[in-house]
Scaffold this active site. Sequence first.
Site, PDB file in Angstrom:
ATOM      1  N   LYS A   1       0.833  -1.207   0.000  1.00 39.94           N
ATOM      2  CA  LYS A   1       0.000   0.000   0.000  1.00 39.94           C
ATOM      3  C   LYS A   1       0.860   1.245   0.000  1.00 39.94           C
ATOM      4  O   LYS A   1       1.979   1.216   0.506  1.00 39.94           O
ATOM      5  CB  LYS A   1      -0.873   0.022   1.273  1.00 39.94           C
ATOM      6  CG  LYS A   1      -2.021  -0.945   1.278  1.00 39.94           C
ATOM      7  CD  LYS A   1      -2.877  -0.759   2.526  1.00 39.94           C
ATOM      8  CE  LYS A   1      -4.045  -1.729   2.547  1.00 39.94           C
ATOM      9  NZ  LYS A   1      -4.992  -1.563   1.442  1.00 39.94           N
TER      10      LYS A   1
ATOM     11  N   ARG B   1     -10.454 -11.390   1.874  1.00 39.94           N
ATOM     12  CA  ARG B   1     -11.305 -12.441   1.296  1.00 39.94           C
ATOM     13  C   ARG B   1     -10.642 -13.822   1.416  1.00 39.94           C
ATOM     14  O   ARG B   1     -11.325 -14.827   1.507  1.00 39.94           O
ATOM     15  CB  ARG B   1     -11.665 -12.069  -0.153  1.00 39.94           C
ATOM     16  CG  ARG B   1     -10.497 -11.969  -1.081  1.00 39.94           C
ATOM     17  CD  ARG B   1     -10.809 -11.176  -2.349  1.00 39.94           C
ATOM     18  NE  ARG B   1     -10.818  -9.730  -2.122  1.00 39.94           N
ATOM     19  CZ  ARG B   1     -11.099  -8.825  -3.057  1.00 39.94           C
ATOM     20  NH1 ARG B   1     -11.392  -9.197  -4.282  1.00 39.94           N
ATOM     21  NH2 ARG B   1     -11.081  -7.537  -2.777  1.00 39.94           N
TER      22      ARG B   1
HETATM   23  N1  BES Z   1      -8.258  -3.585   4.175  1.00 35.58           N
HETATM   24  C1  BES Z   1      -8.401  -3.187   2.834  1.00 35.58           C
HETATM   25  C2  BES Z   1      -9.689  -2.394   2.562  1.00 35.58           C
HETATM   26  C3  BES Z   1      -9.821  -1.075   3.274  1.00 35.58           C
HETATM   27  C4  BES Z   1      -9.491   0.093   2.646  1.00 35.58           C
HETATM   28  C5  BES Z   1     -10.345  -1.024   4.543  1.00 35.58           C
HETATM   29  C6  BES Z   1      -9.643   1.299   3.294  1.00 35.58           C
HETATM   30  C7  BES Z   1     -10.508   0.184   5.201  1.00 35.58           C
HETATM   31  C8  BES Z   1     -10.161   1.356   4.580  1.00 35.58           C
HETATM   32  C9  BES Z   1      -8.400  -4.410   1.921  1.00 35.58           C
HETATM   33  O1  BES Z   1      -7.637  -5.477   2.363  1.00 35.58           O
HETATM   34  C10 BES Z   1      -7.817  -3.972   0.625  1.00 35.58           C
HETATM   35  O2  BES Z   1      -6.675  -3.638   0.596  1.00 35.58           O
HETATM   36  N2  BES Z   1      -8.617  -4.006  -0.421  1.00 35.58           N
HETATM   37  C11 BES Z   1      -8.174  -3.600  -1.708  1.00 35.58           C
HETATM   38  C12 BES Z   1      -8.692  -4.593  -2.720  1.00 35.58           C
HETATM   39  C13 BES Z   1      -8.068  -4.467  -4.064  1.00 35.58           C
HETATM   40  C14 BES Z   1      -6.606  -4.869  -4.005  1.00 35.58           C
HETATM   41  C15 BES Z   1      -8.798  -5.360  -5.027  1.00 35.58           C
HETATM   42  C16 BES Z   1      -8.725  -2.202  -1.958  1.00 35.58           C
HETATM   43  O3  BES Z   1      -9.822  -1.895  -1.511  1.00 35.58           O
HETATM   44  O4  BES Z   1      -8.021  -1.420  -2.583  1.00 35.58           O
HETATM   45 MN    MN Z   2      -5.608  -5.327   1.818  1.00 32.69          MN
END
Ligand code: BES
Ligand code: MN
Length: 501
Positions: A277, A351
Site C-alpha cells: 500500500k 477475502r
Molecule cells: N483492508 C483493505 C480495505 C480497506 C481500505 C479497509 C480502506 C478500510 C479502509 C483491503 O484489504 C484492501 O486492501 N482491499 C483492496 C482490494 C483491491 C486490491 C482489489 C482495496 O480496496 O483497494
Molecule cells: Mn488489503
Amino acid sequence: MAAKPSVTFSPLDEAGEGTLVLLAGAEGALPGGLNEATASLARRAASVGKFKGKSLSTVEATTPEGETNDRVLVIGTKGDAAPTGEDWLKIGGVAAGKTSGSKAVTIRCETPDGPLSAQDAAQVALGAVLRAYKFDRYKSGKGEKAAEEKEKEEAPSSIVLAVSDPQAATAAYEIAAAVGEGVVLARDLVNEPANILTTTEYASRIEALAEHGLEVEILDEAAMRDLKMHALLGVAQGSPMPPRLCIMRWNGGTKGEAPVAFVGKGVIFDTGGISIKPAAGMEDMKGDMGGSAAVVGLMRALAGRKAKVNAIGVVGLVENAVDGNAQRPGDIVTAMSGTTIEVLNTDAEGRLVLADALWYTQDRFKPKFMVNLATLTGAIIVALGNHHAGLFSNDDELSQRLTAAGLATGEKVWRMPLGKEYDKMIEGKFADIRNIGGGRAAGSITAAQFLQRFVNDVPWAHLDVAGTAMGSPASEYNQSWASGFGVRLLDRLIADHYEAK
Ligand code: BES
Ligand code: MN
Ligand code: ZN
C-alpha cells in the site's frame, strides 16, 4: 480509557444533584411537575433565541447560588416523527457531551407527552455512556494541557436518570449496558495499535471472555494446516506473527438447536503485502480487524445479557505483512473447501482469510445463517461513504431483517447486488478463481462474489464495514475513531428474530 460514568435510576419526583437535564417538546414546551424555581429558570432559558424544542437542539442556564442544581440544560426532542431508539441514544449522547466538566448530572426522562418508557430511558443512559468513551490509555499526561482544562472535557462521573419506574428502567438498562460493554470492547480492539494488539495478544483477550460464560477455542497454525486452510495461511506467511482462528460459543438457546453464526476479518495490520500500500494513511490499517472486533463485541454482548440464543463467533487473526517468505502475486493456494485461488494481488487478503473461516464455520456448525463482517474494500467507501455498510446476501429475508435492524439502531446497511455477471469477473486463468476482479470496476461486488464461493448455499450476508467500523465522523454517541459498528446492529437482529421469548 476515560472512567465510565456510573448510571443509576431514581423516581421522577426526587430532585437530582448537579446539572439538571430536561427534555422539551414542540415549541420548547417543558414537562409538568417541575418545582417552580427550576421551571421558571428552564422556561427563561428555553425562551432565549430561537429554541423551538427541535430534536437535539439545546439551551442552558446557570442557576443562582443555593439551588440544588447548579445548571439546567434543556434538550429538544421534537423531530418529524416520534423519537426512535436511536434518537434516545443521541439525546443521551448530547446530554453527556454538553455537561462535560460537571461531576454529577440528573436527566429527567420525561417530555410534555409523558414519561419515557423503561427501554427509552435505558437508551438515553447508554447514549451517555457511549458518548463518554475515550481511548486515552496511551496519553501519559506528560507535557499535557493543564489538569483543570482536562477536567472540563471529562464526561460526568455520575449520571442519574429520573424515571417513572426506576425498577423497570434498571432492568432495561442491565440489558442495554451489556450491549454497551460489547460496543466498548469492539472500539478498544479497533483503536489498539498492531504492536500491542498482536495476533496472539488478540487471541488471549478473546480467551479471557470465558469469564463471561463464552466457550472459547483457539486454533494455532498447526491446527489450521491440518484443516488445509491454505488461503488464510498464505496471507499470514509474510509476518512473524502467527495466525490464529478463534471460535467463541454462546449456548443460551435450546440445546441442540442450530446456531446463528458470525464471522469476522481480523487482519491486525494490512500493509498490502508485496502488492504494498502507499504510505499515506497506512496507519489506519491497524483497524483492518474491525469486522472481527464487531463479532467479539457481539459475543460479549450476548453473554452479558444472557441472550436466549445459540450463537457462534469465528474470527481469523493474521497480519498481512511482507518479508522474504511473503506470498507473491501469481501464487496459487488451495482453500479448505478445495477451491484453488490465484493470488493476483496480495492486498486483496481479507477475502482469503474469510474464505477459510466461512467454509470452516458452515462445515462444522451447520448454522441457520452466517453473517460475516469485514473491512473488505476501499471501494465500498467510494460507494457509500461512512454512513452505510455494504450488505451483500444470498437471502432476501436475512437482508430485510438486517436492513430493519440497521434502521432501528442507526447502524445502517445498504444492499448491493450479486450476480452471475460479477461472478464471472473472478474466474481464474490458472486456477478456479482469482482474488481480484479485472480493473477497478465493481470492486466491492467482486469481493463479495469471492466470499460467496465459500458459503456452500447457507443463508449468508456479508457486511463490508470498511467505511463504518472506523474513521467515521464523530456523532452524538461516538467521539472515537473506532465506532464499534455492528455490535448493536447484530444484537438487535438476534433480539428481534432469533431469541426464544
Ligand atoms: N483492508 C483493505 C480495505 C480497506 C481500505 C479497509 C480502506 C478500510 C479502509 C483491503 O484489504 C484492501 O486492501 N482491499 C483492496 C482490494 C483491491 C486490491 C482489489 C482495496 O480496496 O483497494
Ligand atoms: Mn488489503
Ligand atoms: Zn485488508
